[in-house]
Write a protein that holds these residues in place. Structure first.
Motif, mmCIF file in Angstrom:
data_model
loop_
_atom_site.group_PDB
_atom_site.id
_atom_site.type_symbol
_atom_site.label_atom_id
_atom_site.label_comp_id
_atom_site.label_asym_id
_atom_site.label_seq_id
_atom_site.Cartn_x
_atom_site.Cartn_y
_atom_site.Cartn_z
ATOM 1 N N LEU A 299 0.866 -1.171 0.000
ATOM 2 C CA LEU A 299 0.000 0.000 0.000
ATOM 3 C C LEU A 299 0.904 1.223 0.000
ATOM 4 N N TRP A 300 0.661 2.137 -0.931
ATOM 5 C CA TRP A 300 1.543 3.277 -1.117
ATOM 6 C C TRP A 300 0.717 4.516 -1.305
ATOM 7 N N GLN A 301 1.080 5.579 -0.616
ATOM 8 C CA GLN A 301 0.354 6.836 -0.755
ATOM 9 C C GLN A 301 1.374 7.946 -0.956
ATOM 10 N N GLN A 302 1.184 8.717 -2.000
ATOM 11 C CA GLN A 302 2.100 9.815 -2.301
ATOM 12 C C GLN A 302 1.267 11.034 -2.660
ATOM 13 N N ALA A 303 1.441 12.103 -1.910
ATOM 14 C CA ALA A 303 0.631 13.297 -2.118
ATOM 15 C C ALA A 303 1.203 14.224 -3.187
ATOM 16 N N HIS A 304 2.442 14.025 -3.590
ATOM 17 C CA HIS A 304 3.096 14.925 -4.530
ATOM 18 C C HIS A 304 3.109 14.330 -5.936
ATOM 19 N N VAL B 146 2.324 9.951 -10.769
ATOM 20 C CA VAL B 146 1.265 10.543 -9.952
ATOM 21 C C VAL B 146 0.952 11.911 -10.535
#
Length: 59
Positions: A22-27, A58
């Motif tokens: 699970l990976w979350q990247q806001a940029h 992203v």
């Protein structure tokens, strides 16, 4: 980042298994995700085969 996980930590002995990351990247940007199997039984870690690599963009 070195996840520093072993096959034993992830219960991969035997027939193997799918691994869900699970990976979350806001940029926004382009990221490379690479997994490399290594043999850590000796004094020096030895890569096994070629790494698996995925490129994630992203927006």
């Amino acid at each position: 980042m070195n996840a520093d996980l072993t096959a034993g930590d992830m219960e991969l002995e035997g027939n193997g298994s799918d691994i869900l990351f699970l990976w979350q990247q806001a940029h926004g940007g382009t990221y490379t995700f690479r997994i490399q199997l290594v043999d850590v039984n000796g004094d020096v870690s030895v890569p096994i085969g070629d790494p698996m690599e995925s490129i994630i963009e992203v927006l």
